[in-house]
Design a protein around this motif. Structure first.
Motif, short mmCIF file in Angstrom:
data_model
loop_
_atom_site.label_atom_id
_atom_site.label_comp_id
_atom_site.label_asym_id
_atom_site.label_seq_id
_atom_site.Cartn_x
_atom_site.Cartn_y
_atom_site.Cartn_z
N LEU A 73 0.84 -1.20 0.00
CA LEU A 73 0.00 0.00 0.00
C LEU A 73 0.87 1.25 0.00
CD1 LEU A 73 -2.92 -0.77 2.49
CD2 LEU A 73 -2.68 -1.36 0.08
N ARG A 74 0.55 2.16 -0.89
CA ARG A 74 1.22 3.45 -0.97
C ARG A 74 0.17 4.54 -0.78
NH1 ARG A 74 5.42 3.30 0.60
NH2 ARG A 74 6.15 5.15 -0.51
N PRO A 75 0.58 5.78 -0.42
CA PRO A 75 -0.39 6.85 -0.19
C PRO A 75 -1.30 7.14 -1.39
CG PRO A 75 1.74 7.45 0.70
CD PRO A 75 1.95 6.17 -0.06
N LYS A 76 -0.74 7.11 -2.61
CA LYS A 76 -1.53 7.46 -3.78
C LYS A 76 -1.89 6.26 -4.65
CE LYS A 76 0.23 12.19 -4.23
NZ LYS A 76 0.89 13.17 -5.13
N THR A 114 -8.23 -4.55 1.32
CA THR A 114 -8.83 -4.44 2.65
C THR A 114 -7.99 -5.18 3.68
OG1 THR A 114 -11.06 -4.28 1.72
CG2 THR A 114 -10.88 -4.93 4.03
N ALA A 115 -7.48 -6.36 3.33
CA ALA A 115 -6.65 -7.13 4.26
C ALA A 115 -5.39 -6.37 4.64
CB ALA A 115 -6.29 -8.47 3.63
N ALA A 116 -4.73 -5.77 3.65
CA ALA A 116 -3.50 -5.03 3.92
C ALA A 116 -3.78 -3.75 4.70
CB ALA A 116 -2.80 -4.69 2.60
N ARG A 117 -4.87 -3.08 4.37
CA ARG A 117 -5.22 -1.81 5.01
C ARG A 117 -5.71 -1.99 6.44
NH1 ARG A 117 -8.73 -0.27 1.46
NH2 ARG A 117 -10.52 -1.11 2.61
N SER A 151 -12.75 -17.10 -6.40
CA SER A 151 -12.38 -17.10 -4.98
C SER A 151 -11.18 -16.18 -4.78
CB SER A 151 -12.00 -18.51 -4.50
OG SER A 151 -13.11 -19.38 -4.53
N ALA A 152 -11.15 -15.51 -3.64
CA ALA A 152 -10.02 -14.63 -3.33
C ALA A 152 -9.74 -14.67 -1.83
CB ALA A 152 -10.31 -13.21 -3.78
N LEU A 153 -8.47 -14.51 -1.50
CA LEU A 153 -8.05 -14.52 -0.10
C LEU A 153 -6.98 -13.46 0.09
CD1 LEU A 153 -8.00 -15.90 2.73
CD2 LEU A 153 -6.25 -17.44 1.82
N GLY A 154 -7.18 -12.60 1.07
CA GLY A 154 -6.19 -11.58 1.40
C GLY A 154 -5.68 -11.80 2.82
N VAL A 155 -4.36 -11.89 2.97
CA VAL A 155 -3.76 -12.10 4.30
C VAL A 155 -2.71 -11.01 4.52
CG1 VAL A 155 -2.52 -13.70 5.80
CG2 VAL A 155 -4.08 -14.59 4.06
N PRO A 156 -2.84 -10.22 5.59
CA PRO A 156 -1.91 -9.11 5.80
C PRO A 156 -0.50 -9.58 6.15
CG PRO A 156 -3.33 -9.37 7.70
CD PRO A 156 -3.86 -10.30 6.64
N LEU A 157 0.49 -8.90 5.60
CA LEU A 157 1.88 -9.07 6.00
C LEU A 157 2.15 -8.04 7.08
CD1 LEU A 157 3.51 -9.49 2.50
CD2 LEU A 157 3.93 -11.04 4.40
N GLU A 158 2.41 -8.50 8.29
CA GLU A 158 2.59 -7.59 9.42
C GLU A 158 4.03 -7.10 9.46
OE1 GLU A 158 0.16 -6.40 10.85
OE2 GLU A 158 -1.44 -7.83 10.43
N GLU A 199 6.95 -0.29 9.16
CA GLU A 199 7.70 -0.17 7.92
C GLU A 199 6.78 0.05 6.72
OE1 GLU A 199 10.75 0.14 8.42
OE2 GLU A 199 10.69 -0.59 10.49
N ALA A 200 5.68 -0.72 6.65
CA ALA A 200 4.80 -0.63 5.49
C ALA A 200 3.55 -1.46 5.76
CB ALA A 200 5.52 -1.14 4.24
N SER A 201 2.53 -1.25 4.93
CA SER A 201 1.33 -2.08 4.96
C SER A 201 1.30 -2.89 3.68
CB SER A 201 0.07 -1.20 5.05
OG SER A 201 0.02 -0.53 6.30
N ALA A 202 1.19 -4.20 3.82
CA ALA A 202 1.23 -5.07 2.65
C ALA A 202 0.40 -6.31 2.93
CB ALA A 202 2.67 -5.47 2.32
N GLY A 203 0.14 -7.09 1.89
CA GLY A 203 -0.64 -8.30 2.06
C GLY A 203 -0.39 -9.30 0.95
N LEU A 204 -0.62 -10.57 1.28
CA LEU A 204 -0.54 -11.64 0.29
C LEU A 204 -1.92 -11.80 -0.34
CD1 LEU A 204 1.03 -14.04 -1.03
CD2 LEU A 204 0.08 -15.47 0.80
N ASP A 205 -1.98 -11.78 -1.66
CA ASP A 205 -3.22 -11.92 -2.41
C ASP A 205 -3.25 -13.31 -3.05
OD1 ASP A 205 -3.07 -9.21 -1.82
OD2 ASP A 205 -2.36 -8.69 -3.83
N VAL A 206 -4.31 -14.06 -2.81
CA VAL A 206 -4.44 -15.42 -3.33
C VAL A 206 -5.74 -15.52 -4.13
CG1 VAL A 206 -4.35 -17.88 -2.77
CG2 VAL A 206 -3.27 -16.22 -1.24
N TYR A 207 -5.64 -15.99 -5.37
CA TYR A 207 -6.80 -16.07 -6.26
C TYR A 207 -6.98 -17.48 -6.79
CZ TYR A 207 -5.77 -11.01 -6.56
OH TYR A 207 -5.50 -9.70 -6.27
N ALA A 208 -8.23 -17.86 -7.05
CA ALA A 208 -8.51 -19.17 -7.64
C ALA A 208 -9.68 -19.05 -8.61
CB ALA A 208 -8.83 -20.21 -6.57
N GLY A 209 -9.72 -19.98 -9.56
CA GLY A 209 -10.71 -19.91 -10.62
C GLY A 209 -12.01 -20.64 -10.35
#
Length: 244
Positions: A53-56, A85-88, A118-125, A129-139
């Motif tokens: 996540l970045r400010p802009k 949303t998961a990262a934020r 299907s989608a899964l968002g898991v935050p990287l704590e 330092e930064a806000s980030a997350g792992l994004d997982v997608y399936a068909g």
């Protein structure tokens, strides 16, 4: 989907992989590829990426494949979605079926149109330092059961701890370089979109769709394709305020 071990490695092995990687992005690329491979089954491919996540503007700093990177861009276009949303909000977000989940109807419709059910968002704590997350997608819908979500969450926590250690040891130098590179990559993609808009006299959204389709067709990362286009048209790489 049955329970899978996305990395098969304890924290010490993750730290070894990080030490052997050229930079943090290289480590995360390998991690996302490993998770995607471990979670994929016959008839149900999984794609993974890491969003910063970045400010802009949010940025994909690592991905298991060009398709994973393109899937992240769908969320960036709408400015919201499960992984953002998961990262934020620093919480796990699970979407069992993008076609019926009421939280992000516009995103869900676009995701389904691109084959993501299907989608899964898991935050990287990463602390401050930064806000980030792992994004997982399936068909397919319902691709991630509760056990799988818990396993992914455990290994993301291990990666978070490893990254925090790396940031402390590097005294923020490597992180600053990686963030600058990620933002420079975003600049190049934006320039490439502008070039396609001018060449095809089309909207920004249509131009990005053209780039994304070309990325998938050629099986190259979106940022690499954008760099190639900008370099060809401009007879040199794109420059940003990070360049000396």
């Amino acid at each position: 989907m049955a329970e899978h071990d996305p990395s098969g490695a304890p924290v010490t092995q993750l730290q070894e992989v990080l030490l052997e990687s050229e930079d943090i992005t290289g480590f995360l690329d390998e991690f996302t590829a490993t998770v995607a491979q471990a979670l994929s089954t016959e008839g149900c491919e999984v794609w993974c990426a890491v969003t910063l996540l970045r400010p802009k503007r949010s940025t994909t700093v690592a991905a298991s494949s060009p398709r994973a990177e393109a899937l992240d861009e769908i969320q960036y276009h709408y400015g919201d979605g499960p992984c953002l949303t998961a990262a934020r909000d620093h919480r796990v977000v699970h979407v069992g079926d993008t076609r019926t989940d009421p939280r992000w109807p516009a995103y869900g419709q676009a995701a389904a149109a691109n084959g993501i059910l299907s989608a899964l968002g898991v935050p990287l704590e990463l602390g401050e330092e930064a806000s980030a997350g792992l994004d997982v997608y399936a068909g397919r819908p319902g691709a991630f059961d509760e056990a799988t979500v818990e396993v992914v969450q455990r290994h993301v926590q291990a990666v978070s701890a490893t990254l925090r250690l790396a940031v402390r040891l590097a005294q923020h130098r490597d992180t600053a370089e990686d963030l600058a590179a990620a933002m420079a990559s975003r600049t190049t993609i934006d320039l490439a979109v502008g070039i396609v808009m001018a060449q095809n006299r089309c909207s920004q959204e249509k131009a990005f769709e053209i780039l994304r389709a070309a990325s998938s067709h050629r099986n190259v990362k979106l940022r690499d394709l954008a760099t190639e286009l900008v370099t060809t048209v401009g007879k040199g790489p794109a420059r940003t305020h990070f360049d000396g």
